[in-house]
Motif scaffolding. Structure first.
Motif, PDB file in Angstrom:
ATOM      1  N   MET A 200       0.335  -0.705  11.370  1.00  0.00           N
ATOM      2  CA  MET A 200       0.988  -0.329  10.125  1.00  0.00           C
ATOM      3  C   MET A 200      -0.103  -0.179   9.062  1.00  0.00           C
ATOM      4  O   MET A 200      -1.024  -0.984   8.993  1.00  0.00           O
ATOM      5  N   PHE A 201      -0.006   0.866   8.256  1.00  0.00           N
ATOM      6  CA  PHE A 201      -0.994   1.155   7.215  1.00  0.00           C
ATOM      7  C   PHE A 201      -0.306   1.005   5.864  1.00  0.00           C
ATOM      8  O   PHE A 201       0.726   1.638   5.613  1.00  0.00           O
ATOM      9  N   ILE A 202      -0.868   0.157   4.997  1.00  0.00           N
ATOM     10  CA  ILE A 202      -0.265  -0.182   3.711  1.00  0.00           C
ATOM     11  C   ILE A 202      -1.195   0.207   2.570  1.00  0.00           C
ATOM     12  O   ILE A 202      -2.418   0.067   2.670  1.00  0.00           O
ATOM     13  N   VAL A 203      -0.610   0.654   1.462  1.00  0.00           N
ATOM     14  CA  VAL A 203      -1.356   0.978   0.250  1.00  0.00           C
ATOM     15  C   VAL A 203      -0.890   0.039  -0.855  1.00  0.00           C
ATOM     16  O   VAL A 203       0.307  -0.050  -1.143  1.00  0.00           O
ATOM     17  N   LEU A 204      -1.835  -0.663  -1.455  1.00  0.00           N
ATOM     18  CA  LEU A 204      -1.572  -1.546  -2.584  1.00  0.00           C
ATOM     19  C   LEU A 204      -2.149  -0.890  -3.827  1.00  0.00           C
ATOM     20  O   LEU A 204      -3.364  -0.697  -3.925  1.00  0.00           O
ATOM     21  N   SER A 205      -1.280  -0.512  -4.756  1.00  0.00           N
ATOM     22  CA  SER A 205      -1.726   0.107  -6.010  1.00  0.00           C
ATOM     23  C   SER A 205      -1.995  -0.986  -7.034  1.00  0.00           C
ATOM     24  O   SER A 205      -1.214  -1.929  -7.170  1.00  0.00           O
ATOM     25  N   LEU A 206      -3.098  -0.836  -7.759  1.00  0.00           N
ATOM     26  CA  LEU A 206      -3.516  -1.838  -8.740  1.00  0.00           C
ATOM     27  C   LEU A 206      -3.611  -1.227 -10.130  1.00  0.00           C
ATOM     28  O   LEU A 206      -3.938  -0.045 -10.276  1.00  0.00           O
ATOM     29  N   ASP A 207      -3.387  -2.056 -11.156  1.00  0.00           N
ATOM     30  CA  ASP A 207      -3.582  -1.595 -12.526  1.00  0.00           C
ATOM     31  C   ASP A 207      -5.040  -1.823 -12.935  1.00  0.00           C
ATOM     32  O   ASP A 207      -5.881  -2.194 -12.097  1.00  0.00           O
ATOM     33  N   THR A 208      -5.361  -1.641 -14.196  1.00  0.00           N
ATOM     34  CA  THR A 208      -6.749  -1.751 -14.655  1.00  0.00           C
ATOM     35  C   THR A 208      -7.283  -3.180 -14.597  1.00  0.00           C
ATOM     36  O   THR A 208      -8.487  -3.390 -14.665  1.00  0.00           O
ATOM     37  N   LYS A 209      -6.392  -4.175 -14.463  1.00  0.00           N
ATOM     38  CA  LYS A 209      -6.808  -5.582 -14.369  1.00  0.00           C
ATOM     39  C   LYS A 209      -6.744  -6.102 -12.937  1.00  0.00           C
ATOM     40  O   LYS A 209      -6.748  -7.304 -12.716  1.00  0.00           O
ATOM     41  N   ASN A 210      -6.673  -5.183 -11.969  1.00  0.00           N
ATOM     42  CA  ASN A 210      -6.552  -5.522 -10.542  1.00  0.00           C
ATOM     43  C   ASN A 210      -5.285  -6.300 -10.216  1.00  0.00           C
ATOM     44  O   ASN A 210      -5.252  -7.080  -9.267  1.00  0.00           O
ATOM     45  N   GLN A 211      -4.245  -6.073 -10.989  1.00  0.00           N
ATOM     46  CA  GLN A 211      -2.955  -6.678 -10.702  1.00  0.00           C
ATOM     47  C   GLN A 211      -2.133  -5.707  -9.859  1.00  0.00           C
ATOM     48  O   GLN A 211      -2.099  -4.508 -10.158  1.00  0.00           O
ATOM     49  N   PRO A 212      -1.464  -6.202  -8.832  1.00  0.00           N
ATOM     50  CA  PRO A 212      -0.643  -5.317  -8.000  1.00  0.00           C
ATOM     51  C   PRO A 212       0.475  -4.668  -8.794  1.00  0.00           C
ATOM     52  O   PRO A 212       1.146  -5.319  -9.595  1.00  0.00           O
ATOM     53  N   VAL A 213       0.644  -3.374  -8.587  1.00  0.00           N
ATOM     54  CA  VAL A 213       1.702  -2.603  -9.236  1.00  0.00           C
ATOM     55  C   VAL A 213       2.775  -2.248  -8.209  1.00  0.00           C
ATOM     56  O   VAL A 213       3.961  -2.376  -8.469  1.00  0.00           O
ATOM     57  N   SER A 214       2.338  -1.803  -7.026  1.00  0.00           N
ATOM     58  CA  SER A 214       3.288  -1.439  -5.976  1.00  0.00           C
ATOM     59  C   SER A 214       2.620  -1.550  -4.618  1.00  0.00           C
ATOM     60  O   SER A 214       1.398  -1.502  -4.501  1.00  0.00           O
ATOM     61  N   ILE A 215       3.468  -1.702  -3.615  1.00  0.00           N
ATOM     62  CA  ILE A 215       3.026  -1.734  -2.220  1.00  0.00           C
ATOM     63  C   ILE A 215       3.840  -0.688  -1.474  1.00  0.00           C
ATOM     64  O   ILE A 215       5.064  -0.630  -1.624  1.00  0.00           O
ATOM     65  N   ASN A 216       3.152   0.128  -0.683  1.00  0.00           N
ATOM     66  CA  ASN A 216       3.831   1.159   0.088  1.00  0.00           C
ATOM     67  C   ASN A 216       3.392   1.092   1.535  1.00  0.00           C
ATOM     68  O   ASN A 216       2.202   1.061   1.830  1.00  0.00           O
ATOM     69  N   ILE A 217       4.372   1.045   2.434  1.00  0.00           N
ATOM     70  CA  ILE A 217       4.072   1.168   3.860  1.00  0.00           C
ATOM     71  C   ILE A 217       3.914   2.659   4.107  1.00  0.00           C
ATOM     72  O   ILE A 217       4.893   3.406   4.130  1.00  0.00           O
ATOM     73  N   CYS A 218       2.685   3.074   4.255  1.00  0.00           N
ATOM     74  CA  CYS A 218       2.347   4.494   4.342  1.00  0.00           C
ATOM     75  C   CYS A 218       2.601   5.060   5.737  1.00  0.00           C
ATOM     76  O   CYS A 218       3.013   6.199   5.880  1.00  0.00           O
TER      77      CYS A 218
END
Length: 148
Positions: A48-66
């Motif tokens: 499974m390949f996952i993408v973790l999107s981060l904001d400018t402070k390296n805080q998680p914004v969203s997680i997507n199972i790509c």
């Protein structure tokens, strides 16, 4: 006499499937990121390949199972990887995938897709800050190994 062409007018939305509570405010190291990813890979018998999107402070914004693949492969295309990052207004992303074999050593394909994602991220302005390969009790970080 010309025949008119109908053009669709569209909008793009990202739909939240669900959410999780996360104890850390920000991703401060590959270890912290790997702990978050392990929750998703628990008991997975396929890659499974996952993408973790981060904001400018390296805080998680969203997680997507790509992508969910087979026992030893997962098809990953930059277009799909960056889709949710763009819609999330991400400043950067961390990508991760599991090796159901338990061995976190990256394959040649893992190395190639990491380089491709790095190049694409630089072009669109959303850098890939790490690619983490999760095994059973260990993980591999491209960032820690200076390959990203």
């Amino acid at each position: 006499m010309s025949i008119n062409k109908r053009i669709d007018i569209v909008s793009i939305k990202m739909v939240k499937d669900k959410s999780i509570l996360y104890g850390q405010r920000k991703i401060s190291s590959p270890e912290v990121a790997s702990e978050l990813f392990k929750e998703f890979f628990l008991d997975m018998d396929r890659e499974m390949f996952i993408v973790l999107s981060l904001d400018t402070k390296n805080q998680p914004v969203s997680i997507n199972i790509c992508s969910i693949g087979s026992l030893n492969a997962s098809i990953v295309h930059p277009r799909e990887v960056f889709k949710t990052a763009i819609l999330s207004n991400a400043a950067s992303i961390i990508v991760a995938h599991n090796h159901p074999s338990g061995n976190s050593t990256p394959s040649k394909e893992d190395i190639n897709i990491t380089e491709r994602l790095k190049e694409c991220g630089m072009i669109i302005g959303i850098p890939v800050v790490d690619h983490i390969v999760v095994g059973y009790e260990q993980f591999y970080s491209f960032k820690e190994d200076n390959k990203l």
